[in-house]
Scaffold this motif. Structure first.
Motif, PDB file in Angstrom:
ATOM      1  N   PRO A  88      11.204  17.509  88.159  1.00  0.00           N
ATOM      2  CA  PRO A  88      12.437  18.249  87.783  1.00  0.00           C
ATOM      3  C   PRO A  88      13.492  18.526  88.687  1.00  0.00           C
ATOM      4  CG  PRO A  88      10.469  19.849  88.546  1.00  0.00           C
ATOM      5  CD  PRO A  88      10.141  18.407  88.511  1.00  0.00           C
ATOM      6  N   PRO A  89      14.799  19.065  88.346  1.00  0.00           N
ATOM      7  CA  PRO A  89      16.124  18.914  89.139  1.00  0.00           C
ATOM      8  C   PRO A  89      15.657  19.295  90.579  1.00  0.00           C
ATOM      9  CG  PRO A  89      16.182  19.910  86.909  1.00  0.00           C
ATOM     10  CD  PRO A  89      14.941  19.780  86.932  1.00  0.00           C
ATOM     11  N   PRO A  90      15.436  20.754  90.931  1.00  0.00           N
ATOM     12  CA  PRO A  90      15.170  21.114  92.265  1.00  0.00           C
ATOM     13  C   PRO A  90      14.816  19.736  93.292  1.00  0.00           C
ATOM     14  CG  PRO A  90      14.140  22.595  91.120  1.00  0.00           C
ATOM     15  CD  PRO A  90      14.488  21.524  90.330  1.00  0.00           C
ATOM     16  N   SER A  91      15.458  19.339  94.325  1.00  0.00           N
ATOM     17  CA  SER A  91      15.041  18.252  95.332  1.00  0.00           C
ATOM     18  C   SER A  91      13.812  18.432  95.676  1.00  0.00           C
ATOM     19  CB  SER A  91      16.153  18.414  96.356  1.00  0.00           C
ATOM     20  OG  SER A  91      17.482  18.026  96.099  1.00  0.00           O
ATOM     21  N   ARG A  92      13.316  19.560  96.099  1.00  0.00           N
ATOM     22  CA  ARG A  92      12.096  19.590  96.803  1.00  0.00           C
ATOM     23  C   ARG A  92      10.872  19.290  95.771  1.00  0.00           C
ATOM     24  NH1 ARG A  92      13.501  24.755  95.654  1.00  0.00           N
ATOM     25  NH2 ARG A  92      12.137  25.696  93.840  1.00  0.00           N
ATOM     26  N   ASP A  93      11.318  19.247  94.469  1.00  0.00           N
ATOM     27  CA  ASP A  93      10.251  18.777  93.676  1.00  0.00           C
ATOM     28  C   ASP A  93      10.456  17.525  93.152  1.00  0.00           C
ATOM     29  OD1 ASP A  93       9.243  21.386  93.236  1.00  0.00           O
ATOM     30  OD2 ASP A  93      10.659  21.997  92.141  1.00  0.00           O
ATOM     31  N   SER A 108      15.278  12.636  88.956  1.00  0.00           N
ATOM     32  CA  SER A 108      14.579  13.672  88.589  1.00  0.00           C
ATOM     33  C   SER A 108      15.303  13.772  86.984  1.00  0.00           C
ATOM     34  CB  SER A 108      15.298  14.842  89.216  1.00  0.00           C
ATOM     35  OG  SER A 108      16.820  14.966  88.940  1.00  0.00           O
ATOM     36  N   THR A 109      14.473  14.841  86.285  1.00  0.00           N
ATOM     37  CA  THR A 109      14.759  15.047  84.899  1.00  0.00           C
ATOM     38  C   THR A 109      16.471  15.173  84.823  1.00  0.00           C
ATOM     39  OG1 THR A 109      14.574  17.342  84.937  1.00  0.00           O
ATOM     40  CG2 THR A 109      12.791  15.995  83.944  1.00  0.00           C
ATOM     41  N   ALA A 110      17.183  15.718  85.755  1.00  0.00           N
ATOM     42  CA  ALA A 110      18.727  15.887  85.695  1.00  0.00           C
ATOM     43  C   ALA A 110      19.196  14.725  85.589  1.00  0.00           C
ATOM     44  CB  ALA A 110      18.889  16.965  86.637  1.00  0.00           C
ATOM     45  N   ASP A 111      18.692  13.474  86.256  1.00  0.00           N
ATOM     46  CA  ASP A 111      19.515  12.097  86.299  1.00  0.00           C
ATOM     47  C   ASP A 111      19.170  11.277  85.516  1.00  0.00           C
ATOM     48  OD1 ASP A 111      21.150  13.061  88.442  1.00  0.00           O
ATOM     49  OD2 ASP A 111      19.568  12.537  90.046  1.00  0.00           O
ATOM     50  N   ALA A 112      18.524  11.554  84.236  1.00  0.00           N
ATOM     51  CA  ALA A 112      18.053  10.449  83.328  1.00  0.00           C
ATOM     52  C   ALA A 112      19.173   9.462  83.066  1.00  0.00           C
ATOM     53  CB  ALA A 112      17.354  10.962  82.299  1.00  0.00           C
ATOM     54  N   ASP A 113      20.491  10.094  82.842  1.00  0.00           N
ATOM     55  CA  ASP A 113      21.555   9.341  82.536  1.00  0.00           C
ATOM     56  C   ASP A 113      22.600   8.671  83.521  1.00  0.00           C
ATOM     57  OD1 ASP A 113      21.143   9.786  79.761  1.00  0.00           O
ATOM     58  OD2 ASP A 113      22.393  11.797  79.993  1.00  0.00           O
ATOM     59  N   ALA A 114      22.026   8.831  84.785  1.00  0.00           N
ATOM     60  CA  ALA A 114      22.627   8.365  85.919  1.00  0.00           C
ATOM     61  C   ALA A 114      22.914   6.568  85.882  1.00  0.00           C
ATOM     62  CB  ALA A 114      21.990   8.650  87.251  1.00  0.00           C
ATOM     63  N   ASN A 119       9.705  14.978  97.112  1.00  0.00           N
ATOM     64  CA  ASN A 119       8.473  14.992  96.726  1.00  0.00           C
ATOM     65  C   ASN A 119       7.722  13.733  97.579  1.00  0.00           C
ATOM     66  OD1 ASN A 119       5.981  14.995  95.735  1.00  0.00           O
ATOM     67  ND2 ASN A 119       6.487  16.239  93.928  1.00  0.00           N
ATOM     68  N   ILE A 120       7.221  13.617  98.495  1.00  0.00           N
ATOM     69  CA  ILE A 120       6.745  12.389  99.088  1.00  0.00           C
ATOM     70  C   ILE A 120       5.863  11.794  98.243  1.00  0.00           C
ATOM     71  CG2 ILE A 120       5.446  11.431 101.227  1.00  0.00           C
ATOM     72  CD1 ILE A 120       7.317  13.051 102.866  1.00  0.00           C
ATOM     73  N   HIS A 121       4.673  12.723  97.931  1.00  0.00           N
ATOM     74  CA  HIS A 121       3.746  12.437  97.133  1.00  0.00           C
ATOM     75  C   HIS A 121       4.062  11.674  95.930  1.00  0.00           C
ATOM     76  CE1 HIS A 121      -0.542  12.757  95.749  1.00  0.00           C
ATOM     77  NE2 HIS A 121       0.167  13.062  94.610  1.00  0.00           N
ATOM     78  N   GLN A 122       5.035  12.298  95.184  1.00  0.00           N
ATOM     79  CA  GLN A 122       5.321  11.423  93.847  1.00  0.00           C
ATOM     80  C   GLN A 122       6.044  10.060  94.133  1.00  0.00           C
ATOM     81  OE1 GLN A 122       4.413  12.310  91.050  1.00  0.00           O
ATOM     82  NE2 GLN A 122       5.129  14.281  90.138  1.00  0.00           N
ATOM     83  N   ILE A 123       6.803   9.945  95.164  1.00  0.00           N
ATOM     84  CA  ILE A 123       7.608   8.914  95.694  1.00  0.00           C
ATOM     85  C   ILE A 123       6.554   7.521  95.997  1.00  0.00           C
ATOM     86  CG2 ILE A 123       9.114   7.657  97.162  1.00  0.00           C
ATOM     87  CD1 ILE A 123      10.782  10.575  97.101  1.00  0.00           C
ATOM     88  N   TYR A 162      23.067  19.126  92.954  1.00  0.00           N
ATOM     89  CA  TYR A 162      22.887  18.266  94.189  1.00  0.00           C
ATOM     90  C   TYR A 162      24.221  18.365  94.919  1.00  0.00           C
ATOM     91  CZ  TYR A 162      19.099  16.674  91.388  1.00  0.00           C
ATOM     92  OH  TYR A 162      18.196  16.638  90.662  1.00  0.00           O
ATOM     93  N   ASP A 163      24.570  17.625  95.991  1.00  0.00           N
ATOM     94  CA  ASP A 163      25.759  17.669  96.523  1.00  0.00           C
ATOM     95  C   ASP A 163      27.034  17.301  95.766  1.00  0.00           C
ATOM     96  OD1 ASP A 163      26.623  14.932  96.810  1.00  0.00           O
ATOM     97  OD2 ASP A 163      25.209  14.598  98.650  1.00  0.00           O
TER      98      ASP A 163
END
Ligand code: ADP
Length: 447
Positions: free
Chosen positions: A53-58, A33-39, A62-66, A380-381
């Motif tokens: 974007p950050p929310p997990s559902r997006d 996600s955009t929140a994890d670009a630096d992971a 997101n099966i389609h995107q994966i 996230y968790d």
């Protein structure tokens, strides 16, 4: 063998899977996600694709995107890690339809085990001991009363679609039962969109003991021993160890054998965990997880076998690298889950880690995706790392754990490290004498 694996997860488990792929010489793609670009796993992967974007559902859900990321990068398999899409049967089916291998069991096996009534029925059929209770869903008050009287109070009412420790109600008497049945049904309906509930005997002081199993999908099943995950808070595991301090070699071989045979009979493929409550020498099946578990490293520590390598081998059709008689258990291992949380109130503590120093030395493993200067996103968790310690026996393991906890430095945020420093000095923990309620009682007494 696969050419390129896409890792559909984040955090420490994404890095864990990435390491296995690198060792096996497989190209890696990570999605983030955009929140994890630096992971860290994004930095270390061969390729990365931002999927939302950050929310997990997006993003991570997101099966389609994966699937699109698989097609763009030419990945021939997906490792789902744990959580997110790891137990999503539809995801497994969609990947199969796109000729992409899901590194895990079939969609059908995920579906069976994801429905707790169906899972229990299947376990029973396969010869796994289950908690006494209703054979299926219970809707009528009269029937509930009859079953509860038969198995004896207290009983627990559980949602068939439940998970994460939600949707359970304990009834200690017939007067409790009617209310508990109604609340459990309406809560299950609201939370899971399925109001099917079932009844089972409530065990007062059990331990949580789970067996790590593997199937090769061709009728072979093995077990890798058990893990004791009785130290829990709100049904979330906090500390896990292998072997269980409560089992002897005979009990271990027995329950392991039962599980391995069941997996073989089921024709199961990949890694799985069969979870039990254990009380007075008896095992009672509660559920099966059809994926890699957070606590798998303690099993790796005592067997010396890389379970992610095995998952990848099995999924690629290469079978298991070991036979049951080659799996040996050596010494003792403990895992502490280090969360970015206040060690007393357990409220999340996201923010920037100003300094991160991990312990080292013989028998120490730290699985973590964070580093000095890393900013923990709030979406996230809160798991930021796992400390896994191995020793020749439990006493040596505890000595080493105490030393490793003292060496661990995480500055800038609050973590649960102080809790583990307390636990490692506690007499009950030292003696291995604890059940699934021990930690909550301990925390309540401290307040
Ligand atoms: P979930 O899928 O929500 O995690 P489980 O069936 O695995 O649900 O149960 C979660 C926890 O609830 C167990 O680890 C245990 O602490 C408690 N529990 C479940 N069933 C029983 C039971 N029959 N008796 C006592 N405690 C239970």
């Amino acid at each position: 063998m696969f050419q390129k694996i896409l890792i559909a997860n984040r955090g420490e488990i994404a890095l864990r899977v990435l390491r296995a792929c690198k060792e096996l010489g497989i190209q890696t793609v990570v999605v983030h996600s955009t929140a994890d670009a630096d992971a860290m796993h994004v930095r270390l992967a061969d390729e990365s694709v931002c999927i939302g974007p950050p929310p997990s559902r997006d993003s991570y859900l997101n099966i389609h995107q994966i699937v699109a990321a698989c097609e763009i990068t030419g990945a021939d398999a997906v490792h789902p890690g744990y959580g997110f899409l790891s137990e999503n049967a539809k995801f497994a089916d969609i990947l199969a339809a796109h000729n992409i291998t899901f590194i895990g069991p079939s969609g059908d096996h995920i579906r069976i085990m994801g429905d707790k009534i169906e899972a229990k029925r299947t376990a029973k059929r396969l010869g796994i001991p289950v908690v006494p209770g209703s054979d299926g869903a219970v809707t009528e008050e009269k029937e509930a009363r009859r079953i509860a009287a038969e198995i004896g109070y207290p009983v627990i009412i559980k949602a068939s679609a439940g998970g994460g420790g939600r949707g359970m109600k304990v009834a200690r008497s017939e007067a409790d039962l009617v209310v508990a049945l109604q609340t459990a049904r309406s809560e299950a309906g609201a939370a899971f969109g399925d109001d099917a509930v079932y009844i089972e005997k409530y065990l007062e002081k059990p331990r949580h003991i789970e067996v790590q199993v593997f199937g090769d999908g061709a009728g072979r099943g093995v077990h890798f021993g058990e893990r004791d995950c009785s130290l829990q808070r709100r049904h979330q595991k906090v500390w896990e160890e292998a072997p269980s301090p409560a089992l002897n070699a005979e009990e271990r071989a027995h329950i392991g054998g039962v599980c391995a045979r069941a997996i073989a009979d089921l024709g199961y493929s990949g890694a799985g965990t069969i979870e039990f409550l254990y009380e007075n020498g008896e095992f009672y099946f509660i559920e099966m997880n059809t994926r890699l578990q957070v606590e798998h490293p303690v099993t790796e520590a005592i067997t010396g076998i890389d379970l992610v390598h095995e998952q990848i081998r099995v999924a690629s059709g290469g079978g298991l690298s070991v036979r049951q008689e080659e799996i040996r258990f050596q010494g003792h291992a403990i895992e502490c889950r280090i969360n970015a949380e206040d060690p007393r109130s357990f409220t999340p503590s996201p923010g920037t880690i100003t300094h991160f120093h991990t312990p080292g030395g013989l028998g120490i493993r730290v699985d973590s995706g964070v580093y000095s200067g890393y900013k923990i996103p709030p979406y996230y968790d809160s798991l930021i790392g796992k400390l896994i310690v191995h020793g020749r026996n439990r006493v040596e393991c505890m000595m080493r754990l105490r030393r490793a906890l003292d060496e661990f430095v995480v500055d800038g945020i609050k973590t649960t490290l102080p809790l583990f420093r307390d636990l490692v000095g506690n007499a009950d923990i030292a003696n291995g004498e604890y059940d699934i309620h021990w930690l909550e009682k301990y925390l309540a007494d401290e307040d």
